[in-house]
Design an enzyme around this catalytic site. Structure first.
Site, mmCIF file in Angstrom:
data_model
loop_
_atom_site.group_PDB
_atom_site.id
_atom_site.type_symbol
_atom_site.label_atom_id
_atom_site.label_comp_id
_atom_site.label_asym_id
_atom_site.label_seq_id
_atom_site.Cartn_x
_atom_site.Cartn_y
_atom_site.Cartn_z
ATOM 1 N N ARG A 110 -37.134 61.690 47.907
ATOM 2 C CA ARG A 110 -35.798 62.156 48.266
ATOM 3 C C ARG A 110 -35.638 63.599 47.783
ATOM 4 O O ARG A 110 -36.043 63.925 46.657
ATOM 5 C CB ARG A 110 -34.716 61.290 47.615
ATOM 6 C CG ARG A 110 -34.582 59.890 48.204
ATOM 7 C CD ARG A 110 -34.058 59.886 49.638
ATOM 8 N NE ARG A 110 -33.862 58.543 50.165
ATOM 9 C CZ ARG A 110 -34.741 57.889 50.936
ATOM 10 N NH1 ARG A 110 -35.885 58.472 51.281
ATOM 11 N NH2 ARG A 110 -34.461 56.683 51.373
ATOM 12 N N HIS A 122 -38.876 64.438 57.409
ATOM 13 C CA HIS A 122 -38.659 63.059 56.926
ATOM 14 C C HIS A 122 -39.396 62.034 57.799
ATOM 15 O O HIS A 122 -38.781 61.139 58.377
ATOM 16 C CB HIS A 122 -37.157 62.735 56.856
ATOM 17 C CG HIS A 122 -36.841 61.606 55.916
ATOM 18 N ND1 HIS A 122 -35.749 61.591 55.088
ATOM 19 C CD2 HIS A 122 -37.496 60.449 55.660
ATOM 20 C CE1 HIS A 122 -35.725 60.471 54.381
ATOM 21 N NE2 HIS A 122 -36.792 59.751 54.718
HETATM 22 C C1 GLV Z 1 -37.225 56.201 54.152
HETATM 23 O O1 GLV Z 1 -36.894 57.244 53.698
HETATM 24 C C2 GLV Z 1 -37.002 54.927 53.519
HETATM 25 O O2 GLV Z 1 -36.290 54.862 52.513
HETATM 26 O O3 GLV Z 1 -37.537 53.927 54.011
#
Ligand code: GLV
Length: 312
Positions: free
Chosen positions: A227, A275
């Protein structure tokens, strides 16, 4: 008649989830935001990724929330989240495998000096770089749950001296482990490639600041597939600008999409991906969700539950 299952996530996987859940559970009352949720009092289970804050609190008869990602910060930051409804998260072997592959890809690129060879090729320069033996490149994985352990195991199998760091003490054969605030400095000091897979919690927010980066050996490389909230961006940029860190591969950011004027986009030592390190794969994630819906309906204990206090 069993209650409805509300799907609150991206449209592209909606059909896959419906088909897979039906294959496991028989006919279901599957509702989506786009098609309309109907009478929300009938919703028994919500499958959610990044729901609008407050939305889940409207489902007054909901019995279980399923996070469609392994991280649950997208749910726990909703201050209206119903407190008495159990939260489970997917445990997705497909996602776990993608994440360790992501870390290994960037680590090997760095380890093999591929950026330098790309630059040499552009200049038509034949220039072997200094070779670093794998046993001299130490990998450190922050976060030692399912993803962290899989990642560490794979790095160790490639011959990298590998360590894990976690909040509480954990052990894994062949991996050196550190834990808690006391073990953090020691863990950083022995880490040439830092891989972040921690959950985002109150304790991990902003953990990677100037002090943490300074605690890594000079020339260390950073891979963030956890994150963006773990990182103080200005401190990371300063560590890269000074050359203390040799580079960073970043998949996650405190604001996503990454704003176009953010320096990460153009920094010569930073690689940005949107991401994608671990996408939930309905095929591999659905069996655990089906099992939990069965358990819920049979009044049995749920699996893959989340403790809102620890945040994972
Ligand atoms: C992706 O970021 C997840 O938390 O699966």
């Amino acid at each position: 008649m069993a209650g409805a299952i509300a799907y609150i996530s991206g449209e592209s996987d909606r059909l896959a989830w419906k088909t897979l859940l039906e294959a496991g559970l028989g006919t279901i009352d599957f509702r989506t935001l786009n098609d309309g949720l109907g009478n929300i009092d009938e919703i028994e289970v919500a499958l959610a990724w990044n729901p609008k804050p407050g939305l889940l609190s409207m489902f007054t008869n909901m019995k279980m929330i399923v996070s469609l990602g392994m991280g649950v910060d997208h749910l726990l930051t909703d201050d209206k989240l119903p407190q008495d409804v159990p939260i489970t998260r997917i445990m997705d072997d497909g996602l776990v495998g993608q994440m360790s592959e992501y870390a290994i890809y960037w680590a090997l690129r760095h380890h093999s000096d591929i950026d330098k060879y790309e630059a040499s090729q552009r200049n038509k320069t034949w220039k072997p770089e200094r070779f670093v033996d794998t046993i001299e490149r130490r990998v450190g994985v922050m976060g030692f749950g399912t993803i962290g352990q899989d990642t560490a195991r794979k790095f160790a199998a490639l011959g990298f001296p590998t360590a894990g760091w976690s909040r509480t003490a954990k052990t894994l054969s062949g991996i050196e482990t550190f834990h808690g605030p006391d073990g953090f400095a020691q863990f950083l000091a022995r880490t040439d490639i830092l891989v972040d897979v921690l959950p985002l919690t109150r304790d991990t927010m902003g953990l990677l600041d100037a002090k943490a980066f300074a605690g890594l050996p000079r020339g260390a490389y950073f891979i963030n597939m956890a994150r963006g909230g773990h990182v103080v961006d200005s401190d990371l940029l300063a560590a890269l600008d000074s050359g203390h860190l040799s580079g960073a591969a970043l998949d996650v950011f405190s604001t996503e999409p990454l704003p176009t004027d953010h320096r990460f986009w153009t920094h010569p030592r930073v690689r940005v991906t949107p991401h994608i390190a671990g996408a939930t794969n309905p095929r591999t994630a659905a069996p655990g969700v089906i099992e939990n819906i069965r358990r819920l309906r049979a009044g049995q204990a749920l699996i893959n539950t989340v403790d809102p206090k620890t945040g994972y």
